[in-house]
Design an enzyme around this catalytic site. Sequence first.
Site, PDB file in Angstrom:
ATOM      1  CG  ASP A 153      -5.101  11.752   9.392  1.00  9.40           C
ATOM      2  OD1 ASP A 153      -6.126  12.356   9.025  1.00  9.40           O
ATOM      3  OD2 ASP A 153      -4.226  11.352   8.596  1.00  9.40           O
TER       4      ASP A 153
ATOM      5  N   GLY B  61       0.827  -1.213   0.000  1.00  5.06           N
ATOM      6  CA  GLY B  61       0.000   0.000   0.000  1.00  5.06           C
ATOM      7  C   GLY B  61       0.855   1.254   0.000  1.00  5.06           C
TER       8      GLY B  61
ATOM      9  N   GLY C 284       0.690   5.534   1.081  1.00  2.37           N
ATOM     10  CA  GLY C 284      -0.039   6.628   1.711  1.00  2.37           C
ATOM     11  C   GLY C 284       0.726   7.918   1.532  1.00  2.37           C
ATOM     12  CB  SER C 285       0.005  11.375   2.511  1.00  2.00           C
ATOM     13  OG  SER C 285      -0.282  11.124   3.861  1.00  2.00           O
ATOM     14  CB  ALA C 286       3.485   9.301   5.889  1.00  2.00           C
ATOM     15  N   GLY C 287       4.336   7.632   3.114  1.00  2.00           N
ATOM     16  CA  GLY C 287       5.308   6.671   2.607  1.00  2.00           C
ATOM     17  C   GLY C 287       4.657   5.439   2.030  1.00  2.00           C
ATOM     18  CB  THR C 288       6.008   2.748   0.202  1.00  2.00           C
ATOM     19  OG1 THR C 288       6.160   3.894  -0.639  1.00  2.00           O
ATOM     20  CG2 THR C 288       5.523   1.591  -0.626  1.00  2.00           C
ATOM     21  CB  VAL C 289       2.353  -0.018   3.790  1.00  2.00           C
ATOM     22  CG1 VAL C 289       2.249  -1.173   4.777  1.00  2.00           C
ATOM     23  CG2 VAL C 289       1.936   1.292   4.472  1.00  2.00           C
TER      24      VAL C 289
HETATM   25  N1  LIG Z   1      -0.420  -2.854   9.365  1.00  2.00           N
HETATM   26  C1  LIG Z   1      -0.872  -3.058   8.125  1.00  2.00           C
HETATM   27  N2  LIG Z   1      -1.169  -4.296   7.694  1.00  2.00           N
HETATM   28  C2  LIG Z   1      -1.607  -4.510   6.437  1.00  2.00           C
HETATM   29  N3  LIG Z   1      -1.775  -3.544   5.522  1.00  2.00           N
HETATM   30  C3  LIG Z   1      -1.502  -2.276   5.896  1.00  2.00           C
HETATM   31  C4  LIG Z   1      -1.039  -1.972   7.205  1.00  2.00           C
HETATM   32  N4  LIG Z   1      -0.857  -0.633   7.284  1.00  2.00           N
HETATM   33  C5  LIG Z   1      -1.204  -0.135   6.090  1.00  2.00           C
HETATM   34  N5  LIG Z   1      -1.579  -1.117   5.245  1.00  2.00           N
HETATM   35  C6  LIG Z   1      -2.028  -0.954   3.853  1.00  2.00           C
HETATM   36  O1  LIG Z   1      -1.249   0.052   3.243  1.00  2.00           O
HETATM   37  C7  LIG Z   1      -2.081   1.096   2.719  1.00  2.00           C
HETATM   38  C8  LIG Z   1      -1.385   2.437   2.863  1.00  2.00           C
HETATM   39  O2  LIG Z   1      -1.347   2.751   4.225  1.00  2.00           O
HETATM   40  P1  LIG Z   1      -0.867   4.155   4.748  1.00  2.00           P
HETATM   41  O3  LIG Z   1      -1.090   4.166   6.212  1.00  2.00           O
HETATM   42  O4  LIG Z   1       0.508   4.426   4.276  1.00  2.00           O
HETATM   43  O5  LIG Z   1      -1.782   5.192   3.971  1.00  2.00           O
HETATM   44  P2  LIG Z   1      -3.250   5.689   4.212  1.00  2.00           P
HETATM   45  O6  LIG Z   1      -3.564   5.656   5.672  1.00  2.00           O
HETATM   46  O7  LIG Z   1      -4.147   4.934   3.283  1.00  2.00           O
HETATM   47  O8  LIG Z   1      -3.210   7.202   3.706  1.00  2.00           O
HETATM   48  P3  LIG Z   1      -2.545   8.453   4.455  1.00  2.00           P
HETATM   49  O9  LIG Z   1      -1.216   8.037   4.986  1.00  2.00           O
HETATM   50  O10 LIG Z   1      -2.445   9.423   3.371  1.00  2.00           O
HETATM   51  O11 LIG Z   1      -3.460   8.839   5.529  1.00  2.00           O
HETATM   52  C9  LIG Z   1      -3.368   0.999   3.511  1.00  2.00           C
HETATM   53  O12 LIG Z   1      -4.446   1.452   2.751  1.00  2.00           O
HETATM   54  C10 LIG Z   1      -3.476  -0.490   3.824  1.00  2.00           C
HETATM   55  O13 LIG Z   1      -4.188  -1.152   2.813  1.00  2.00           O
END
Ligand SMILES: Nc1ncnc2c1ncn2[C@@H]1O[C@H](COP(=O)(O)OP(=O)(O)OP(=O)(O)O)[C@@H](O)[C@H]1O
Length: 429
Positions: free
Chosen positions: A130, A16, A18-23
Amino acid sequence: MARKIGSRYTVHQVIGRGSAGTVWLGEGPDGPVAVKLLREDLASDQVLVGRFIQERTALMSLDHPRVVGVRDMVMDGDDLALVMELVQGADLRSRLDRDGPLTPLAAVSVIADVADGLAAAHAAGIVHRDVKPENVMLDLAAPAGPGGAPRAKLTDFGIARLVDAPRRTRATRIIGTPDYLAPEIIEGLEPRAAVDIYALATVLYELLTGFTPFGGGHTGAVLRRHVTETVPPIPGLPDGLSRIIGECLAKAPASRLRAAELADRLREQLPYLAGLPAHVPPQGKAPAEELITPGEAVYAEVDAGPGTHRRRRGPAVPLVPAPSPDSTRDTHTSLRRPSAQELASYAAESQAQRREAAPASGHRKGRRALVRRRRLYAVLLAVVLLLAGAAAAYSAFAASSPGTRAGASAPWSTDPGADTHARSAAPNH
Ligand SMILES: Nc1ncnc2c1ncn2[C@@H]1O[C@H](COP(=O)(O)OP(=O)(O)OP(=O)(O)O)[C@@H](O)[C@H]1O
């Protein structure tokens, strides 16, 4: 492609962004993990790194079944990473985008879980700041909750503060996701636990209806609505649940429920929700879209760190979805905080617009229609009198001028040259 993060973790594949980075999906000494690698520009920010160290203990000690646990925080060369419990499931945003509103039973069950997580965090002195569907994970590996609803876990604790605070949180800026921002944040107060309750009630509203109560249109319009508008009621909801939503979306933070109380009150509602169908949003133009005024552009300034201002995931429009390019939701945005005067003028403007746009009582509606009709008649009468006057003046002129009779078609010509020519040529005939 595998990549080492510190000495203990290996990441394999992106799951995944998000705005802060890559998961990333990764592996640690105790099994599979999710690793959030912060963006390079954030990882190289010395103030942020300091904050990262400072927050480490608090974030890692937050251990609760309804919170996605932070297992480790790693600094390794240019990498700054949060190692998290891996949740087998999807985030609530994806679920909402895919299937639309949840049944009231499932929505309330999911939000009660998140309220449990928030209660634990607030008790430890941590404010999330948030709360939104993107930050709620549905744990599909866990046994289902009431009515078969998936169990939920709140994630991204402290990230808003960690990532945004060092460089951007000045008194003049707002950090957060506009649709879920409590009014006191917009007015410049320090975010306390009640901001999470407001955001969570907004998420509940969205799960029930498919849209947020104050979202849609320009970001400035969204902020104004948080401060000045009342919550649009959800038809067909038991009174008890409507009251809970209303209390948690109160403008005054002190009037909102506390997280533990919210979880209890929501669970008390579950027996009344069994069998209620999911809401189907009506089609058409959103009334709130019509309330947007050009003056709201003063809010448009957005801090454009890479990825900090994203527009995605379609419209979040009050009452009904409208496919306007302007109606996508900002997520995790840094905005200029409006001045007190601006807010006051938006409040006044909002009341005026409401008088215009809100469904009026039969009496006021009828009176406004009467006034409008009278104005229209007055304008029509003035036009008729003017035309009659002009016709009379022309007939008098035509009767007294033989030259005009000779060039009779000339005065109606649209060509001014033709008109002049006809009149000046007539005496020569
Ligand atoms: N602990 C986790 N286990 C499994 N998947 C995860 C986990 N954390 C995040 N993800 C996946 O990674 C994606 C990106 O997560 P991230 O927290 O970086 O961004 P976001 O919360 O969607 O957006 P933003 O950071 O902009 O608020 C999520 O939508 C989710 O599907």
